[in-house]
Design an enzyme around this catalytic site. Structure first.
Site, short mmCIF file in Angstrom:
data_model
loop_
_atom_site.label_atom_id
_atom_site.label_comp_id
_atom_site.label_asym_id
_atom_site.label_seq_id
_atom_site.Cartn_x
_atom_site.Cartn_y
_atom_site.Cartn_z
N ARG A 6 -5.18 79.90 26.03
CA ARG A 6 -3.99 79.97 26.90
C ARG A 6 -2.71 79.71 26.11
NH1 ARG A 6 -5.75 75.12 30.56
NH2 ARG A 6 -6.22 74.44 28.43
N GLU A 9 1.14 66.16 23.39
CA GLU A 9 1.91 65.00 23.84
C GLU A 9 3.12 64.88 22.89
OE1 GLU A 9 -0.29 61.37 23.97
OE2 GLU A 9 -1.77 62.11 25.41
N GLN A 45 17.42 58.21 26.93
CA GLN A 45 18.07 59.49 27.25
C GLN A 45 17.37 60.62 26.52
OE1 GLN A 45 22.43 59.41 27.36
NE2 GLN A 45 22.50 61.34 26.21
N ASP A 46 17.19 61.73 27.23
CA ASP A 46 16.67 62.97 26.64
C ASP A 46 17.83 63.95 26.53
OD1 ASP A 46 13.23 63.58 27.82
OD2 ASP A 46 14.04 62.66 26.00
N ASN A 47 17.97 64.57 25.37
CA ASN A 47 19.00 65.59 25.20
C ASN A 47 18.35 66.93 24.89
OD1 ASN A 47 21.00 63.63 25.49
ND2 ASN A 47 21.07 63.20 23.30
N ARG A 58 25.58 71.67 14.14
CA ARG A 58 26.03 70.60 15.04
C ARG A 58 25.97 69.29 14.26
NH1 ARG A 58 25.55 71.83 20.86
NH2 ARG A 58 24.77 73.98 21.13
N HIS A 78 26.97 63.57 13.34
CA HIS A 78 27.46 62.64 14.35
C HIS A 78 26.69 61.32 14.33
CE1 HIS A 78 28.43 66.55 16.76
NE2 HIS A 78 29.33 66.32 15.82
N LYS A 137 17.18 58.02 17.10
CA LYS A 137 16.94 59.38 17.61
C LYS A 137 15.56 59.86 17.20
CE LYS A 137 21.81 60.58 17.57
NZ LYS A 137 22.91 61.26 16.84
N HIS A 149 23.66 62.20 12.03
CA HIS A 149 22.67 63.26 12.28
C HIS A 149 23.38 64.60 12.49
CE1 HIS A 149 19.92 65.53 15.14
NE2 HIS A 149 19.29 65.52 13.99
N TYR A 163 15.88 66.00 21.98
CA TYR A 163 15.78 64.71 21.29
C TYR A 163 16.06 63.55 22.22
CZ TYR A 163 20.80 65.68 20.57
OH TYR A 163 22.13 66.01 20.74
N LYS A 177 35.74 70.66 17.50
CA LYS A 177 35.69 69.20 17.29
C LYS A 177 35.09 68.87 15.94
CE LYS A 177 32.35 66.58 18.93
NZ LYS A 177 31.41 65.81 19.78
N ASP A 178 34.00 69.53 15.60
CA ASP A 178 33.32 69.19 14.34
C ASP A 178 34.11 69.63 13.11
OD1 ASP A 178 31.37 67.97 15.78
OD2 ASP A 178 29.80 69.46 15.41
C1 T46 Z 1 25.98 64.12 22.76
C2 T46 Z 1 26.32 64.25 24.21
C3 T46 Z 1 27.28 65.14 24.65
N1 T46 Z 1 27.57 65.21 25.98
C4 T46 Z 1 28.58 66.20 26.41
C5 T46 Z 1 29.93 66.02 25.74
C6 T46 Z 1 30.43 67.43 25.58
O1 T46 Z 1 31.18 67.81 26.74
C7 T46 Z 1 29.19 68.30 25.52
C8 T46 Z 1 28.87 68.78 24.13
O2 T46 Z 1 28.86 67.64 23.29
P1 T46 Z 1 28.86 67.82 21.72
O3 T46 Z 1 29.76 68.96 21.35
O4 T46 Z 1 29.14 66.47 21.12
O5 T46 Z 1 27.36 68.25 21.44
P2 T46 Z 1 26.67 68.32 19.99
O6 T46 Z 1 27.65 68.87 19.01
O7 T46 Z 1 25.38 69.00 20.16
O8 T46 Z 1 26.45 66.79 19.65
C9 T46 Z 1 25.21 66.28 19.23
O9 T46 Z 1 25.05 66.69 17.91
C10 T46 Z 1 24.26 65.93 17.03
C11 T46 Z 1 23.23 66.84 16.43
C12 T46 Z 1 23.69 64.69 17.54
O10 T46 Z 1 22.76 64.13 16.96
C13 T46 Z 1 24.29 64.02 18.69
O11 T46 Z 1 23.27 63.64 19.61
C14 T46 Z 1 25.31 64.78 19.41
O12 T46 Z 1 26.55 64.32 18.91
O13 T46 Z 1 28.11 67.48 26.00
C15 T46 Z 1 26.97 64.43 26.93
O14 T46 Z 1 27.26 64.51 28.13
N2 T46 Z 1 26.02 63.51 26.50
C16 T46 Z 1 25.68 63.39 25.19
O15 T46 Z 1 24.80 62.56 24.85
#
Ligand code: T46
Length: 183
Positions: free
Chosen positions: A23, A28, A46-48, A59, A62, A72, A119, A132, A169-170
């Protein structure tokens, strides 16, 4: 579940077992019990999930400052990334050094980053999904970062700078030398 120490103290590569059959497979992807048996006792709150539609999306780099610093546990649900962790622990002999490891649906690897690391990742395929867990909630007021292309970090990103997709931003993050923080 296999747990392997990486070159920088505290960083670990975790590979959960996959049970394949006609299948597909079952795995896990997170087990508090298995991690505790490996000596990892963090509580994740928290799960992202991030989807990057283009190959060459970067990305990061950070981190969150104390008391919001995050452990993480990073994995790829679909696609492939070069995952990077930079040691920001001032007392560490590997301060400013990094580990880069490929994580993918195929190799099923996960990167465990303790507190004290910046990260970031670069996608190696389009439509890459990164999932993550973090040990502390999002705290934008505590967010810090380092410019991904800072030459002092010597990260060999697998993409031509002119082909990179990075958030505005980055692109405005400081260099490692100018990054003021305390872990
Ligand atoms: C990180 C995060 C973001 N947000 C919101 C804030 C912004 O409006 C939107 C995008 O956020 P950001 O541009 O910071 O997303 P990434 O660039 O993927 O950031 C991540 O990138 C690297 C790889 C990481 O390890 C971090 O977990 C995290 O900073 O999601 C949330 O609501 N909760 C969160 O935990």
């Amino acid at each position: 579940m296999q747990v392997t120490d990486l070159e920088i103290e505290g960083l670990k590569l975790i590979v959960p077992q996959r049970f394949e059959d006609e299948r597909g497979f079952f795995s896990e992807t997170y087990s508090e019990k298995a991690l505790k048996e490996a000596g990892l006792t963090d509580t994740f709150v928290q799960d992202n999930f991030s989807l990057s539609t283009r190959r060459g999306t970067i990305r990061g780099l950070h981190f969150q400052r104390a008391p919001h610093a995050q452990v993480k546990l990073v994995r790829v649900n679909r696609g492939r990334i070069l995952d990077v962790a930079v040691d920001l622990r001032r007392s560490s002999p590997t301060y400013g050094k990094h580990v880069a490891v490929e994580l993918s649906r195929e190799n099923w690897g996960q990167l465990y980053l303790p507190v004290g690391f910046a990260h970031g990742f670069c996608t190696l395929e389009a439509d890459t999904e990164v999932v993550y867990k973090t040990s502390s909630p999002y705290a934008p007021e505590a967010e810090g970062g380092i410019l991904w292309s800072d030459p002092s970090l010597a990260i060999a990103w697998p993409v031509n700078p002119q082909d990179v997709t990075v958030s505005d931003k980055d692109t405005r993050l400081p260099s490692f030398a100018n990054m003021a923080m305390a872990f």
